[in-house]
Design a protein around this motif. Sequence first.
Motif, PDB file in Angstrom:
ATOM      1  N   LYS A 209       0.887  -1.141   0.041  1.00 10.08           N
ATOM      2  CA  LYS A 209       0.062   0.066  -0.003  1.00 10.08           C
ATOM      3  C   LYS A 209       0.871   1.182   0.083  1.00 10.08           C
ATOM      4  O   LYS A 209       0.477   2.305  -0.707  1.00 10.08           O
ATOM      5  CB  LYS A 209      -0.883  -0.044   1.266  1.00 10.08           C
ATOM      6  N   ASN A 210       1.977   1.164   0.639  1.00 10.39           N
ATOM      7  CA  ASN A 210       2.837   2.511   0.722  1.00 10.39           C
ATOM      8  C   ASN A 210       3.653   2.600  -0.683  1.00 10.39           C
ATOM      9  O   ASN A 210       3.500   3.732  -1.104  1.00 10.39           O
ATOM     10  CB  ASN A 210       3.926   2.216   1.909  1.00 10.39           C
ATOM     11  N   ASN A 211       3.957   1.441  -1.200  1.00  2.93           N
ATOM     12  CA  ASN A 211       4.457   1.536  -2.583  1.00  2.93           C
ATOM     13  C   ASN A 211       3.349   2.072  -3.607  1.00  2.93           C
ATOM     14  O   ASN A 211       3.732   3.105  -4.437  1.00  2.93           O
ATOM     15  CB  ASN A 211       4.873   0.139  -3.143  1.00  2.93           C
ATOM     16  N   LEU A 212       2.115   1.524  -3.570  1.00  2.00           N
ATOM     17  CA  LEU A 212       1.186   2.315  -4.431  1.00  2.00           C
ATOM     18  C   LEU A 212       0.870   3.586  -4.319  1.00  2.00           C
ATOM     19  O   LEU A 212       0.630   4.646  -5.128  1.00  2.00           O
ATOM     20  CB  LEU A 212      -0.170   1.363  -4.154  1.00  2.00           C
ATOM     21  N   GLU A 213       0.818   4.017  -2.880  1.00  3.64           N
ATOM     22  CA  GLU A 213       0.493   5.568  -2.711  1.00  3.64           C
ATOM     23  C   GLU A 213       1.555   6.532  -3.021  1.00  3.64           C
ATOM     24  O   GLU A 213       1.307   7.397  -3.267  1.00  3.64           O
ATOM     25  CB  GLU A 213       0.086   5.683  -1.232  1.00  3.64           C
ATOM     26  N   LYS A 242       8.659   5.569 -17.626  1.00  8.67           N
ATOM     27  CA  LYS A 242       9.129   4.221 -17.614  1.00  8.67           C
ATOM     28  C   LYS A 242       9.360   3.755 -16.401  1.00  8.67           C
ATOM     29  O   LYS A 242       8.886   2.447 -16.071  1.00  8.67           O
ATOM     30  CB  LYS A 242      10.402   4.060 -18.338  1.00  8.67           C
ATOM     31  N   ILE A 243      10.070   4.600 -15.633  1.00 16.42           N
ATOM     32  CA  ILE A 243      10.172   3.890 -14.095  1.00 16.42           C
ATOM     33  C   ILE A 243       8.761   3.659 -13.260  1.00 16.42           C
ATOM     34  O   ILE A 243       8.464   2.809 -12.690  1.00 16.42           O
ATOM     35  CB  ILE A 243      11.078   5.031 -13.384  1.00 16.42           C
ATOM     36  N   VAL A 244       7.762   4.684 -13.397  1.00 21.66           N
ATOM     37  CA  VAL A 244       6.410   4.403 -12.920  1.00 21.66           C
ATOM     38  C   VAL A 244       5.752   3.072 -13.490  1.00 21.66           C
ATOM     39  O   VAL A 244       5.351   2.495 -12.558  1.00 21.66           O
ATOM     40  CB  VAL A 244       5.458   5.652 -13.223  1.00 21.66           C
ATOM     41  N   TYR A 245       5.969   2.996 -14.533  1.00 18.19           N
ATOM     42  CA  TYR A 245       5.462   1.741 -15.186  1.00 18.19           C
ATOM     43  C   TYR A 245       6.176   0.410 -14.381  1.00 18.19           C
ATOM     44  O   TYR A 245       5.590  -0.496 -14.156  1.00 18.19           O
ATOM     45  CB  TYR A 245       5.386   1.502 -16.470  1.00 18.19           C
ATOM     46  N   GLN A 246       7.497   0.429 -14.175  1.00 21.21           N
ATOM     47  CA  GLN A 246       8.300  -0.457 -13.578  1.00 21.21           C
ATOM     48  C   GLN A 246       7.783  -0.779 -12.123  1.00 21.21           C
ATOM     49  O   GLN A 246       7.786  -1.880 -11.630  1.00 21.21           O
ATOM     50  CB  GLN A 246       9.849  -0.216 -13.733  1.00 21.21           C
ATOM     51  N   ARG A 247       7.527   0.338 -11.536  1.00 22.22           N
ATOM     52  CA  ARG A 247       7.394   0.040 -10.040  1.00 22.22           C
ATOM     53  C   ARG A 247       5.967  -0.220 -10.058  1.00 22.22           C
ATOM     54  O   ARG A 247       5.533  -1.044  -8.941  1.00 22.22           O
ATOM     55  CB  ARG A 247       7.494   1.510  -9.328  1.00 22.22           C
TER      56      ARG A 247
END
Length: 395
Positions: A209-213, A242-247
């Motif tokens: 959840k922390n990663n998503l937020e 690109k980084i956002v999609y990878q995360r």
Amino acid sequence: MTQLVRKLFSLNLSVMRLFGFYPTKNYKNIYRVYAYTVYIFFVVPTPILTSLYLLFGENVDLALVAQNAFSIGETGCFVFKLLQFIRNSDKIRRCIYMVESPIFTNYVKTQEQIMDDCVHVCTRNSNFFQFFCILTAASWAAVPLFGKEYRLPLDIWLPYDVTRGGLPYILSYIFLVSGVSIDSVLNGAIDPLIGGLLYYAATQIKILKNNLENITKYAEEQLLSEMKGEDNYEKIIELKSKIVYQRLKFCVKLHKTILNFVEEYEGTFTSMVFVQFSASVVVICISCLQLIIVEPFTMSFFSMVIFINAVLMEILFYCYYGTILFEESFSLTTSAYMSEWYEYSLKSKRGLIIFMERCKKPIIVTSGKILDLSLDTFTTILRRSYSLLAVLKNY
């Protein structure tokens, strides 16, 4: 034990290994023989001998049944639980060491506090419950010492008379107390371990959840480290997307790994937890009946109060942390929506929508594929115990 497993469950696994129920890889067969020896000579005899006494003893009334039936239920349940740890040791080890999967240990520095809280909760529960189990066994074993007659803590069938005292009584007392004490100590290690694994899964959901937020925030931090000195705005925007999609892909992979872990957990421990729930209904009922029968504020009374609290705490581990896992997974879609999704690329937005659809189904752990591990189940067990108690009080 590796580092994270040692932090989370050092006491639990050390106690289990002491009695052979968590073997090392190098001496697996020796540990298994040792575990079966402890199991056959100390764990199994107590419920069998107590049952034989109730079946073939003279002048067996309701008070005598109440005095011994709770121990039959609890130790009989433990006979099944420990047998699973002997027979499925490899499966249990694999489930425990899944907590150290590379993706589970791949979290940023700001998320270390979440994991530290998990370690604190697991070690606190293990230490406290182990102390409570030892206290329960000690108070139970001390009851005959406050009487004037030679009596054992439990009425068990024996081919000789122990009421005359002497060496037969001493040896029988030591044997019975040793068996129940081993049960208590192992119980104090196993139940916080099983509940702690549930809480670890809930902790990984918190990290997810922390990663998503904070996908955008962590992406920008990674971008700064990779694009130092770069002033091409288009390249920066392209790399950020690109980084956002990878995360986002990492979040999907983490969620899938958590689901696999919970599935492995349920397949490993579901039958043990179901037997514990089923036995707890009878054990709590008989214990409360015994509490009504015994004289208030005696050693037997206080011993029974401690025992009832230990049983309630035992099933609460499963129900409470199962509820936490459900609630954390249920709010995953909210965390995904709280991210800065409106700044994502079209590809990332589509991926996020698919991920949110998958997260609409919360994680529910069951016992025996019948009962959910939830606080509702905890209250159901209490209601069934009270209903059974109300019936027995009329006889």
